[in-house]
Design a protein around this motif. Sequence first.
Motif, short mmCIF file in Angstrom:
data_model
loop_
_atom_site.label_atom_id
_atom_site.label_comp_id
_atom_site.label_asym_id
_atom_site.label_seq_id
_atom_site.Cartn_x
_atom_site.Cartn_y
_atom_site.Cartn_z
N PHE A 175 20.84 22.43 -21.94
CA PHE A 175 19.85 23.47 -22.20
C PHE A 175 19.23 23.82 -20.86
N VAL A 176 19.39 25.07 -20.42
CA VAL A 176 18.95 25.47 -19.10
C VAL A 176 17.97 26.64 -19.20
N THR A 177 17.05 26.68 -18.27
CA THR A 177 16.04 27.74 -18.31
C THR A 177 16.46 28.99 -17.54
N ASP A 178 17.54 28.90 -16.77
CA ASP A 178 18.04 30.05 -16.02
C ASP A 178 19.56 29.97 -15.97
N ILE A 179 20.22 30.64 -16.91
CA ILE A 179 21.67 30.57 -17.03
C ILE A 179 22.38 31.16 -15.81
N SER A 180 21.69 31.97 -15.02
CA SER A 180 22.31 32.51 -13.82
C SER A 180 22.62 31.42 -12.80
N ARG A 181 22.06 30.24 -12.97
CA ARG A 181 22.31 29.10 -12.08
C ARG A 181 23.38 28.17 -12.64
N TRP A 182 24.17 28.66 -13.59
CA TRP A 182 25.15 27.84 -14.29
C TRP A 182 26.16 27.17 -13.37
N GLU A 183 26.54 27.84 -12.27
CA GLU A 183 27.55 27.26 -11.40
C GLU A 183 27.06 25.98 -10.71
N GLU A 184 25.79 25.96 -10.31
CA GLU A 184 25.22 24.75 -9.69
C GLU A 184 25.16 23.61 -10.70
N ILE A 185 24.76 23.94 -11.91
CA ILE A 185 24.68 22.95 -12.99
C ILE A 185 26.10 22.47 -13.35
N GLY A 186 27.01 23.42 -13.50
CA GLY A 186 28.39 23.09 -13.84
C GLY A 186 29.05 22.23 -12.78
N LYS A 187 28.74 22.47 -11.52
CA LYS A 187 29.31 21.66 -10.44
C LYS A 187 28.89 20.20 -10.60
N ALA A 188 27.60 19.96 -10.86
CA ALA A 188 27.11 18.59 -11.04
C ALA A 188 27.75 17.95 -12.27
N HIS A 189 27.81 18.68 -13.37
CA HIS A 189 28.43 18.18 -14.60
C HIS A 189 29.88 17.81 -14.32
N GLY A 190 30.58 18.67 -13.59
CA GLY A 190 31.98 18.43 -13.26
C GLY A 190 32.19 17.19 -12.41
N GLU A 191 31.24 16.87 -11.55
CA GLU A 191 31.36 15.67 -10.72
C GLU A 191 31.31 14.40 -11.57
N PHE A 192 30.58 14.42 -12.66
CA PHE A 192 30.52 13.27 -13.57
C PHE A 192 31.68 13.26 -14.55
N PHE A 193 32.14 14.44 -14.97
CA PHE A 193 33.07 14.51 -16.10
C PHE A 193 34.40 15.19 -15.80
N LYS A 194 34.77 15.39 -14.54
CA LYS A 194 35.98 16.16 -14.22
C LYS A 194 37.24 15.58 -14.85
N ASP A 195 37.35 14.26 -14.93
CA ASP A 195 38.54 13.65 -15.53
C ASP A 195 38.35 13.34 -17.02
N ILE A 196 37.12 13.27 -17.47
CA ILE A 196 36.81 12.94 -18.86
C ILE A 196 36.89 14.19 -19.73
N ARG A 197 36.30 15.25 -19.24
CA ARG A 197 36.31 16.57 -19.86
C ARG A 197 35.89 16.58 -21.32
N PRO A 198 34.66 16.14 -21.61
CA PRO A 198 34.17 16.23 -23.00
C PRO A 198 33.96 17.69 -23.38
N VAL A 199 33.84 17.95 -24.67
CA VAL A 199 33.43 19.30 -25.05
C VAL A 199 32.01 19.47 -24.54
N ALA A 200 31.69 20.68 -24.13
CA ALA A 200 30.37 20.91 -23.52
C ALA A 200 29.84 22.26 -23.92
N THR A 201 28.53 22.31 -24.07
CA THR A 201 27.84 23.55 -24.38
C THR A 201 26.73 23.72 -23.36
N MET A 202 26.57 24.94 -22.86
CA MET A 202 25.45 25.26 -21.98
C MET A 202 24.81 26.54 -22.51
N VAL A 203 23.53 26.45 -22.86
CA VAL A 203 22.82 27.61 -23.36
C VAL A 203 21.49 27.76 -22.63
N GLU A 204 21.06 28.99 -22.52
CA GLU A 204 19.76 29.26 -21.91
C GLU A 204 18.68 29.16 -22.98
#
Length: 129
Positions: A79-108
């Motif tokens: 849950f993010v307050t500014d979806i325009s920053r999704w790439e920065e958030i997604g990069k961090a998420h990817g660093e934790f889960f790049k090989d695990i790849r759970p289903v993921a939802t990101m909403v503003e």
Amino acid sequence: MEKRIRVSTGSSWEPIVGYSRAIRIGNRVEVAGTTAIDGERVLGGDDPYQQTIHALSIIKTSLEKVGAQLSDVVRTRMFVTDISRWEEIGKAHGEFFKDIRPVATMVEVRALIDPRLIIEIEAEAIISE
């Protein structure tokens, strides 16, 4: 009935609202919405990448306390307050889960519990038996 294992992170909100950071029942683990709050401080300041790293680190620790690990995570919700920053958030998420790849939802969302917060993350895990 299966034993319920609870984890608390000592957040001031946990006893007020009446929730646990994580709960394990059997091989399922649910992790509550987690932010980068540490006491009165917001870790990572106004940087969405850093806030995401801190929130995911808390989730990782909470999972470990109930005998799970990041590789057991099957879903995250962000849950993010500014979806325009999704790439920065997604990069961090990817660093934790790049090989695990759970289903993921990101909403503003309009706001989180503290106006300094940019992201809140929930996680679900299933421990392989």
